[in-house]
Design a protein around this motif. Structure first.
Motif: not given
Length: 331
Positions: A12-28
């Motif tokens: 959702r916001e750019y950054g280093e992978p370990d801070t920028a990535l969030r595991l979300e449940d989304v509609a397929a």
């Protein structure tokens, strides 16, 4: 998992992978015209995924998006205009962002999907697309690789570097791999390089010239910075320096008078451009890669297999140069 939902690593916001990535449940995601939806079986990590997270890749998808540029999986839904025969096929390919491969489901153009031969398993197949096509197109198409040519691969223990060592070996080239550190040197030796140079221990230019007095015919260059500068010193007459990336983060400024005086060629390679300009060539290359894998001529260097939950750690390790070969995420 129910068909309507998908776990997806989201930026959702750019950054280093370990801070920028969030595991979300989304509609397929639903496939649009000309697209397929793929239930991901395995997806592999590439340096481009790190750059995507940072907002530094040549493609800059609007946020939010899911990275993951190389996968193997099963076609489970198709959009308008797609041949129904693709349904339930096992394919490899490059997903269409924002719905990348670090998820349960990804989207892909139907024309970018390549059916996987039965004898190749999901994990192996997930590494035989982006990196091997980069190596194949860089060496065979851009640099006109033939048997007996001297090929230098910089960063030879990495994902694309290890693929280039194997593609060059399979073509009968004399392969010199450049690495940093004894562990990576041992790896590249096992991959079948004729000569391995550890740049942390010896002078690279002297070592290449010692192994190949006439210089290199082809340099497969993915590092940039000082690595590129060295390549201009050991490149041979009418040689090709194939530029496939700048993993060091330093984009060199070429002295074109140097290429002029030494008679060498700089070949840029943005492999995915071939998907739109020469899709026939990409299909032929992918077929050749599958054939070589089935025949045992190439064997991807897969050093880590982890679950979907480990994507940020895997990309962090890749970003910091801790990895060799490929990390594959099984979903």
């Amino acid at each position: 998992m129910h068909n309507n939902m998908s776990r997806a690593w989201t930026v959702r916001e750019y950054g280093e992978p370990d801070t920028a990535l969030r595991l979300e449940d989304v509609a397929a995601p639903a496939p649009g015209p000309g697209q397929i939806r793929v239930r991901v079986a395995a997806t592999s990590c590439n340096f481009a995924d790190v750059l995507l997270c940072r907002g530094e890749y040549q493609q800059k998808p609007p946020t939010p998006f899911t990275p993951g540029l190389e996968l193997c999986g099963w076609v489970d839904d198709i959009g308008i205009g797609v041949d129904v025969a693709l349904l339930a096929d096992r394919v490899v390919g490059q997903p269409t962002l924002p719905h990348g491969g670090f998820a349960d489901y990804a989207l892909m153009k139907a024309t970018d999907a390549y059916p996987v031969p039965e004898m190749i398993d999901d994990i192996t197949a997930a590494t035989l697309h982006l990196t091997y096509l980069t190596a194949w197109l860089g060496l065979h198409r851009r640099a006109a690789l033939t048997a007996g040519k001297v090929v230098v691969v910089t960063a030879a223990a990495g994902g694309v570097g290890s693929a280039a060592v194997q593609i060059a070996r399979a073509a009968g080239a004399f392969v010199i791999g450049i690495v940093s550190g004894a562990g990576k040197a041992a790896t590249v030796d096992r991959l079948g390089a004729d000569v391995v140079i550890d740049r942390s221990r010896v002078d690279v230019i002297e070592a290449v010239k010692s192994a190949a007095p006439g210089g290199a015919d082809i340099v497969f260059e993915s590092v940039g910075g000082g690595s590129y500068e060295q390549a201009t010193k050991y490149i041979g007459f009418e040689g090709h320096i194939v530029l496939v990336g700048f993993a060091s983060g330093i984009i060199p400024q070429s002295r074109l008078n140097h290429a002029f005086v030494k008679n060498y060629t700089l070949d840029g390679l943005h492999w995915s451009l071939y998907c739109t300009k020469r899709p026939d060539l990409v299909r032929a290359a992918q077929r050749d890669i599958f054939d070589m894998a089935a025949a045992g001529l190439i064997d991807p260097l897969i050093t880590s297999r982890v679950g979907l939950g480990d994507v940020p750690t895997a990309l962090h390790n890749l970003a910091n140069g801790y990895t060799q070969g490929k990390t594959v995420i099984t979903v």
